[in-house]
Scaffold this motif. Structure first.
Motif, PDB file in Angstrom:
ATOM      1  N   LEU A   7       0.826  -1.208   0.000  1.00 31.63           N
ATOM      2  CA  LEU A   7       0.000   0.000   0.000  1.00 31.63           C
ATOM      3  C   LEU A   7       0.860   1.258   0.000  1.00 31.63           C
ATOM      4  O   LEU A   7       0.548   2.244  -0.675  1.00 31.63           O
ATOM      5  N   PRO A  27      -8.894   1.874  -4.465  1.00 29.47           N
ATOM      6  CA  PRO A  27      -9.086   1.049  -3.262  1.00 29.47           C
ATOM      7  C   PRO A  27      -8.497  -0.353  -3.427  1.00 29.47           C
ATOM      8  O   PRO A  27      -8.441  -0.901  -4.536  1.00 29.47           O
ATOM      9  N   PHE A  28      -8.070  -0.909  -2.312  1.00 28.25           N
ATOM     10  CA  PHE A  28      -7.564  -2.282  -2.270  1.00 28.25           C
ATOM     11  C   PHE A  28      -8.531  -3.147  -1.462  1.00 28.25           C
ATOM     12  O   PHE A  28      -9.180  -2.677  -0.528  1.00 28.25           O
ATOM     13  N   LEU A  29      -8.593  -4.423  -1.816  1.00 24.68           N
ATOM     14  CA  LEU A  29      -9.394  -5.407  -1.101  1.00 24.68           C
ATOM     15  C   LEU A  29      -8.489  -6.553  -0.648  1.00 24.68           C
ATOM     16  O   LEU A  29      -7.468  -6.825  -1.285  1.00 24.68           O
ATOM     17  N   SER A  70     -10.911   0.838   1.514  1.00 24.46           N
ATOM     18  CA  SER A  70     -10.484  -0.548   1.391  1.00 24.46           C
ATOM     19  C   SER A  70     -11.365  -1.452   2.247  1.00 24.46           C
ATOM     20  O   SER A  70     -11.910  -1.026   3.273  1.00 24.46           O
ATOM     21  N   THR A  92     -14.190  -2.478   6.940  1.00 22.15           N
ATOM     22  CA  THR A  92     -13.551  -1.366   6.257  1.00 22.15           C
ATOM     23  C   THR A  92     -12.760  -0.577   7.295  1.00 22.15           C
ATOM     24  O   THR A  92     -12.712  -0.962   8.469  1.00 22.15           O
TER      25      THR A  92
END
Length: 462
Positions: free
Chosen positions: A321, A332-334, A354, A450
């Motif tokens: 990140l 956004p990251f998951l 995220s 989140t």
């Protein structure tokens, strides 16, 4: 006649695999790979140690079968060790020792194992602490039908070979069930070994499908259960959430190659996301030990994804990140449950928008969280602690059924009764109320979390 002397030499090699050599009067008699050995009977010429012929048997055999095949148990001979690993007693005596030790007195012996030291100790300590907390609470309430639980804990140091050694030691000490192991490779090794004893085994956190089910042979590991969801389940859930709930149609993936957990989540995310109608515009991987991810992230940036799926563990996720931000990749990251513990390794801005899936959300059980702090002097560290608690809850559910049936602890009938009760039971745990499917995986909802001001919060159950 002097007793026949066999020498077992173990040389650790290829990560968690081991080469086992059994010698009789200085000549190599058998060789195998452990902890589930491929069995290689070999014929040696009189002039040298060069094999004249080698017969390779496809079947994987266990420690008990390997030693028995080598003549150790049958000969009741002297077993010596070399190569840096202590030898265990023959498994034929282990079984009787386990039965007699487990049934003596008014205690029921339960094994709890995990990596308490080493690189993944943050997970092992959480699982072991969570499990131990529940078992102690059972004892405080009078135990099971008046019998106290005797907790036997082992540190397998994150090593699969060591995990098997710890397990067989516990068997010799008379455990009736096991909470463990924690990470995938050691759990797979212990699961294979535990089958020989039909030992009830509940892992809190090993997510690889093969822990409970061999898809190639369509075989369920009958004595093994888990309280966490699987790698395929997480990958599918996060793909569904990205497409259905968040509305993303273009995704990229970055994952560590050669790791079951990371590859399992990535593969199933891609498959499900594309099946839903989404497009995976880029898939990037890196190797164990890599610390520079900018090349992969720059490639992803050039493909203009709306979201990036990053199914890795939190320390690496923090680095990814940070480097994503430095190359201008700000989508956004998951992630999966390996993100649990990420706070402190990434900034609030890097974590904005995220999401990750987990078994437990902080605040879901204030009673557990307060009890954990009272017992250990600190807040529960991550979601592995409640999973450990639920794994112990599952084991006790099975033990209760066996005790209610009046069976003798440690016997084959007792262990089978524990397994049958778990397989058909409904467990009320911290991570939800769940049953087990035909593969011994839990059937339950997923917590989607989140980040708010850099800290994880429950968004919804999905």
């Amino acid at each position: 006649m002097p007793p026949k002397v066999w020498t077992v030499c173990e040389l650790r090699t290829r990560g968690w695999m081991a080469i086992i050599i059994v010698q009789n009067r200085g000549k190599v008699a058998f060789r195998g790979e452990g902890p589930c050995f491929r069995f290689y009977p070999e014929c040696y010429s009189n002039r040298s140690n060069t094999p004249k012929e080698e017969i390779v048997m496809k079947k994987l055999i266990s420690r008990r079968q390997f030693l028995a095949a080598a003549g150790v148990a049958a000969a009741a001979g002297v077993l010596t060790a070399c190569g840096g690993s202590s030898a265990s007693t023959a498994a034929s005596t282990s079984t009787s020792t386990a039965a007699s030790a487990a049934s003596s007195g008014e205690t029921i012996k339960v094994g709890v194992m995990g990596p308490l030291t080493g690189n993944v100790s943050v997970y092992g300590q959480a699982v072991v602490n969570g499990a131990t907390l529940y078992l102690k609470q059972v004892n405080e309430k009078g135990g099971i039908n008046g019998k106290q639980l005797e907790i036997i804990t082992e540190d397998e140091q994150g090593d699969a070979t060591q995990a098997v050694t710890c397990f067989t030691k516990m068997v010799d000490e008379g455990i009736t069930a096991l909470v463990g192991d924690v990470t995938t490779a050691p759990t797979l090794a212990v699961a294979a070994e535990s089958a020989e004893y039909n030992m009830p085994m509940v892992t809190a956190s090993a997510t690889a499908e093969a822990v409970t089910y061999d898809a190639e042979t369509d075989t369920v590991n009958g004595n093994v259960f888990r309280t966490t969801f699987t790698d395929p389940f997480q990958g599918v859930k996060m793909a569904d959430y990205a497409f259905e709930k968040l509305g993303y149609t273009k995704a990229a993936v970055i994952f560590k190659k050669g790791a079951d957990y990371n590859e399992g989540l990535a593969e199933n995310f891609v498959k499900e996301f594309e099946a839903k109608g989404g497009e995976v515009v880029d898939q990037e991987s890196y190797s164990e030990g890599d610390v520079d991810f900018k090349t992969q992230l720059t490639s992803i940036l050039g493909m203009n994804p709306e979201v990036v799926f990053c199914p890795n563990y939190y320390e690496e996720v923090g680095q990814i990140l940070s480097q994503a931000e430095s190359v201008g990749l700000t989508v956004p990251f998951l992630g999966g449950d390996g993100w649990d513990g990420l706070e402190g390794y990434a900034t609030a801005d890097q974590l904005k928008d995220s999401y990750f899936c987990a078994n437990y959300a902080k605040g879901a059980s204030p009673e557990f969280e307060e009890a954990y702090k009272a017992e250990y002097g600190e807040e529960y560290p991550n979601g592995f602690a409640p999973l450990g608690y639920d794994a112990a809850t599952t084991v006790v559910y099975g033990l209760q059924a066996a005790e209610d049936a009046g069976l003798e602890a440690g016997t084959d009938e007792y262990k089978q009764a524990v397994i049958d009760a778990i397989a058909g039971g409904t467990i009320t745990g911290l991570t939800g109320t769940f049953t087990f499917d035909e593969h011994h995986d839990p059937v339950k909802s997923t917590a989607i979390l989140t980040y708010v001001d850099g800290k994880p919060e429950l968004k919804e159950m999905f």
